[in-house]
Design a protein around this motif. Structure first.
Motif, mmCIF file in Angstrom:
data_model
loop_
_atom_site.group_PDB
_atom_site.id
_atom_site.type_symbol
_atom_site.label_atom_id
_atom_site.label_comp_id
_atom_site.label_asym_id
_atom_site.label_seq_id
_atom_site.Cartn_x
_atom_site.Cartn_y
_atom_site.Cartn_z
ATOM 1 N N THR A 150 0.870 -1.170 0.000
ATOM 2 C CA THR A 150 0.000 0.000 0.000
ATOM 3 C C THR A 150 0.908 1.221 0.000
ATOM 4 O O THR A 150 2.041 1.170 0.514
ATOM 5 N N SER A 151 0.447 2.322 -0.558
ATOM 6 C CA SER A 151 1.278 3.531 -0.643
ATOM 7 C C SER A 151 1.673 4.051 0.733
ATOM 8 O O SER A 151 2.649 4.796 0.862
ATOM 9 N N LEU A 152 0.936 3.647 1.774
ATOM 10 C CA LEU A 152 1.262 4.096 3.135
ATOM 11 C C LEU A 152 2.604 3.547 3.606
ATOM 12 O O LEU A 152 3.173 4.043 4.579
ATOM 13 N N LYS A 323 -3.776 3.932 -1.698
ATOM 14 C CA LYS A 323 -3.732 3.604 -0.277
ATOM 15 C C LYS A 323 -4.304 2.234 0.016
ATOM 16 O O LYS A 323 -4.027 1.655 1.055
#
Length: 396
Positions: A150-152, A323
């Motif tokens: 995930t981009s997080l 996300k």
């Protein structure tokens, strides 16, 4: 924030005392329970970079509720499906995965103790009763949750995190009657200020691969990132990151490696951000030379997510900015002419999504197998990119 049952109490992962509770449970070997289903689902505690994390038990992802962060789409969508119950058997009591291997972990003279295969060891077999070396690497990556992104997490996954994930996964696996992590070597990230400590820990771990007297010699298993290849007097040297010495491979095995992994090597050399991951069995001679016996390779991108062609990389690059969590499907021992879900989106709504990339050379048999796979998992919404028809479709 998630809640977990530990013993007779419920704990919120956002509470200040959560880490201390996990440390206590880790020392007491208690299993946390996820209450997303009834009855609650057992999980385990892993120690990573000084922190304690709760992780799902091997192959339990699809037992969690679809809204739970631990939910994972069915393993029948990847090459893992044929191996479950055959090469991979889960102990229902402990959660440990007992693995059957089709490569040797010992050697006598110039030959393995087990019968030498008639084909090169790098040939991918379709026998679901045993794991090839490549399938072993894929299973470690999958169980270590390194297929997820995930981009997080951007900027938070380096070799140190990869190493911890692999070793934690290995602690849940049994090979030849013993824990895999007893014979799995994964190099530590090199830090100059801890040079002596790293060297001592490495020497202690590698002692298990050292030749000692006559008789069959035990081999160890290694997962590491390739830095470069270079010529040697009678073969090749493989230089690995975070290690001060090379691993040797003889000329015959080197030629087989180049033939078997031509696609992976071409992909790795095409992009400076790609990493080439090697899994190998190896031993160390009486004079201290580390020599590879069998080897398999896999390319991962800058996020350490496996990628097998440039089309997958284009899809992963698009998804990496989102996300929501994506999960990369792995081939294990399936051949390239068989379909798998390249990526799944378990958190997509109203239903999880299975993403398929159909190669330009796909034949009628491939299409039939793809349709059967989609029909068998009606709870997953299919997304299909037929490369021969043009650009990537809009993401779901």
């Amino acid at each position: 924030m998630r809640q977990f049952l530990i013993g007779s109490q419920t704990f919120d992962e956002s509470s200040p005392e959560f880490q201390s509770q996990l440390e206590r449970a880790y020392e007491q070997k208690l299993r946390p329970l996820c209450p997303c289903r009834e009855p609650a689902i057992a999980m385990y505690i892993a120690r990573t970079d000084g922190q304690f994390l709760i992780k799902r038990m091997p192959l339990s992802g699809r037992d969690h509720g679809p809204g739970c962060p631990s939910y994972e789409p069915p393993y029948e969508l990847s090459g893992l499906g044929p191996l479950i119950g055959n090469a991979i058997q889960i102990d229902a009591t402990t959660g440990a995965a007992m693995l059957k291997l089709d490569f040797s972990l010992s050697k006598r003279g110039n030959r393995s103790v087990s019968t030498m295969p008639s084909e090169p060891s790098e040939t991918i077999r379709r026998d679901p009763k045993k794991l090839s070396l490549r399938a072993m690497l894929h299973y470690l990556w999958d169980t270590g949750e390194l297929t997820e992104w995930t981009s997080l997490w951007a900027g938070r996954r380096g070799w140190g995190r990869v190493r911890s994930s692999l070793l934690n996964a290995a602690r849940q696996m049994i090979v030849r009657g013993g824990p895999l992590n007893d014979i799995l070597f994964v190099p530590e990230v090199f830090h100059q200020e801890d040079k002596d400590g790293i060297s001592a820990r490495r020497a202690a771990m590698l002692a298990g691969a050292q030749a000692n007297g006559s008789g069959p010699r035990k081999l160890m298993m290694m997962v590491a990132e390739v830095k470069e290849f270079s010529s040697a007097r009678d073969g090749q040297k493989i230089l690995l990151r975070h290690l001060p010495f090379p691993f040797m491979i003889d000329e015959r095995a080197w030629k087989r490696l180049n033939a078997r992994y031509e696609t992976e090597l071409e992909l790795w050399r095409s992009n400076e951000e790609f990493h080439l991951i090697m899994i190998a069995t190896f031993g160390i001679s009486g004079v201290g030379i580390a020599t590879i016996e069998e080897v398999a390779m896999m390319v991962v991108n800058e996020n350490w997510t496996p990628v097998e062609n440039i089309h997958e990389q284009h899809l992963l690059e698009r998804l990496s900015r989102l996300k929501r969590r994506s999960v990369k499907g792995l081939r294990f021992d399936l051949s390239r002419d068989q379909p798998i879900a390249a990526v799944t989106l378990p958190e997509a709504r109203p239903e999880p999504v299975a993403m398929f990339i159909v190669p330009p050379n796909a034949d009628e048999e491939y299409e039939i197998a793809l349709n059967e796979m989609i029909a068998a998992r009606a709870e997953m919404k299919p997304w299909i990119w037929r490369v021969a028809e043009g650009e990537m479709p809009r993401l779901p």
